[in-house]
Scaffold this active site. Structure first.
Site, mmCIF file in Angstrom:
data_model
loop_
_atom_site.group_PDB
_atom_site.id
_atom_site.type_symbol
_atom_site.label_atom_id
_atom_site.label_comp_id
_atom_site.label_asym_id
_atom_site.label_seq_id
_atom_site.Cartn_x
_atom_site.Cartn_y
_atom_site.Cartn_z
ATOM 1 N N GLN A 78 -17.872 -6.511 -1.946
ATOM 2 C CA GLN A 78 -16.909 -7.494 -2.770
ATOM 3 C C GLN A 78 -16.639 -8.709 -2.165
ATOM 4 O OE1 GLN A 78 -13.835 -4.184 -2.493
ATOM 5 N NE2 GLN A 78 -12.251 -5.978 -2.607
ATOM 6 N N ASP A 134 -3.408 -7.303 -7.789
ATOM 7 C CA ASP A 134 -4.770 -7.363 -8.134
ATOM 8 C C ASP A 134 -4.678 -7.271 -9.850
ATOM 9 O OD1 ASP A 134 -6.268 -7.987 -5.703
ATOM 10 O OD2 ASP A 134 -4.659 -6.631 -5.340
ATOM 11 N N HIS A 165 0.924 -1.124 -0.010
ATOM 12 C CA HIS A 165 0.008 -0.013 0.048
ATOM 13 C C HIS A 165 0.850 1.374 0.035
ATOM 14 C CE1 HIS A 165 -2.876 -2.894 2.148
ATOM 15 N NE2 HIS A 165 -3.601 -2.679 1.144
ATOM 16 N N MET A 175 3.029 -9.349 -0.910
ATOM 17 C CA MET A 175 2.448 -8.977 0.511
ATOM 18 C C MET A 175 0.869 -8.843 0.276
ATOM 19 S SD MET A 175 4.953 -5.765 1.847
ATOM 20 C CE MET A 175 6.722 -6.397 2.446
HETATM 21 P P1 AMP Z 1 -6.382 -3.779 -0.529
HETATM 22 O O1 AMP Z 1 -6.106 -3.257 0.529
HETATM 23 O O2 AMP Z 1 -5.931 -5.346 -0.492
HETATM 24 O O3 AMP Z 1 -7.640 -4.000 -1.150
HETATM 25 O O4 AMP Z 1 -5.439 -3.413 -1.501
HETATM 26 C C1 AMP Z 1 -5.504 -1.903 -1.835
HETATM 27 C C2 AMP Z 1 -4.593 -1.565 -3.200
HETATM 28 O O5 AMP Z 1 -3.248 -2.166 -2.846
HETATM 29 C C3 AMP Z 1 -5.094 -2.615 -4.570
HETATM 30 O O6 AMP Z 1 -4.879 -1.588 -5.554
HETATM 31 C C4 AMP Z 1 -4.083 -3.620 -4.326
HETATM 32 O O7 AMP Z 1 -3.631 -4.206 -5.762
HETATM 33 C C5 AMP Z 1 -2.903 -2.933 -3.762
HETATM 34 N N1 AMP Z 1 -1.824 -3.959 -3.310
HETATM 35 C C6 AMP Z 1 -2.085 -5.154 -2.433
HETATM 36 N N2 AMP Z 1 -1.313 -5.649 -2.203
HETATM 37 C C7 AMP Z 1 -0.059 -5.262 -2.966
HETATM 38 C C8 AMP Z 1 1.308 -5.483 -3.183
HETATM 39 N N3 AMP Z 1 2.067 -6.529 -2.255
HETATM 40 N N4 AMP Z 1 2.116 -4.518 -3.781
HETATM 41 C C9 AMP Z 1 1.435 -3.618 -4.390
HETATM 42 N N5 AMP Z 1 0.161 -3.242 -4.205
HETATM 43 C C10 AMP Z 1 -0.579 -4.027 -3.670
#
Ligand code: AMP
Length: 283
Positions: free
Chosen positions: A61, A153, A37, A187
């Site tokens: 979702q 993602d 993030h 991650m």
């Molecule tokens: P989330 O909080 O899991 O919904 O993720 C929020 C955003 O962070 C989304 O755009 C994800 O694709 C991105 N994200 C999650 N994990 C990673 C990672 N390991 N590296 C880069 N971006 C990430």
């Protein structure tokens, strides 16, 4: 860093920046922030003068049997981390009512093309419709110049890019690289579900995809045979494969046995204990 809970207060703040001619980027998250993030937040700051980060565990979702109740929530730590980084200008932490004023069942939902039912969409029906529904709302609330999402993602990024184009939204999408642990595991907040024994083997998904991508790059055999071997390796490490698929990188179109001369991407998902891991590697 300012903090807002309602769409109206976000609009008020953002309009001040817009009248000053400043570009605005938004980074949507579900909180429980990690280095992945933070890398997106830094990327956002390279594309805009002002960075808005949202934290919202979006109910639409999650499928009925998924982990919304147990999804890791660490709001105080997240806010402290963001304040400490000094990059985010506005933290948007809406409630469910702020985002869905007519409730979840009474809300307008976004319909998506068939891709939403493929890859991750096969085992998570409705997931991407929920993602699109919340991201469109965020874009309407913030009206940013730039939306920053993660390549982890990948399918989500492709579908959001498609939504932005199809609906003529005046927002540019920027996709940030995957941030990984030392053993290659991407991650993810959901990695916390892994027991220490599971964590030891969780890097296998990335290792297998990486190796398979290398074999494909070197023309090392048919995708079906290579993917079958990759699946066997995952099973051997205790992971339950959801899918391993080679697709066209641009729009995730299908690839036949004759590989096209264009960028391809290898995507995979596997269950390990309570966690469902996803990853992807360019070919
Ligand atoms: P989330 O909080 O899991 O919904 O993720 C929020 C955003 O962070 C989304 O755009 C994800 O694709 C991105 N994200 C999650 N994990 C990673 C990672 N390991 N590296 C880069 N971006 C990430």
């Amino acid at each position: 860093m300012q903090r807002a809970q309602t769409p109206a207060s976000v609009r008020e703040q953002v309009s001040t920046w817009r009248s000053a001619g400043q570009r605005i980027a938004v980074v949507p998250t579900m909180g429980n922030l990690h280095d992945g993030h933070l890398s997106l937040i830094r990327l956002a700051a390279q594309h805009a003068a002002r960075v808005v980060c949202s934290i919202f565990v979006n109910p639409t979702q999650f499928g009925p049997s998924e982990d919304i109740a147990s999804y890791p929530r660490t709001p105080e730590a997240d806010e402290a981390l963001l304040a400490d980084q000094g990059i985010v200008d506005l933290l948007f932490v809406p409630t469910e009512d702020d985002i869905y004023p007519h409730g979840i069942t009474g809300s307008v939902a976004i319909n998506l093309p068939a891709l939403a039912g493929e890859l991750c969409g096969r085992s998570r029906p409705g997931h991407f419709h929920g993602v699109a529904s919340v991201v469109l709302r965020l874009l309407n609330i913030v009206a940013p110049d730039v939306l920053v999402v993660g390549r982890k993602d990948y399918q989500q990024a492709v579908l959001l890019a498609r939504m932005i184009r199809d609906l003529h939204l005046p927002t540019e999408i920027v996709v940030g690289d995957i941030v990984r642990e030392a053993d290659g595991l991407a991650m993810s907040s959901r990695n916390q579900y892994l027991t220490s024994a599971e964590r030891e083997v969780a890097g296998t998904l990335h290792a297998v995809l990486d190796e398979l991508a290398g074999q494909l790059r070197n023309g090392g055999g048919s995708i079906d045979k290579l993917a079958a071997r990759a699946r066997e390796r995952l099973v051997g490490s205790g992971l339950k494969t959801d899918y391993i698929e080679l697709r066209r990188a641009q729009e995730l179109g299908a690839v036949t046995s004759k590989l096209p001369d264009e960028p391809l991407i290898l995507l995979g998902a596997a269950w390990l204990g309570r966690a469902r891991l996803i990853d992807n590697v360019p070919v």
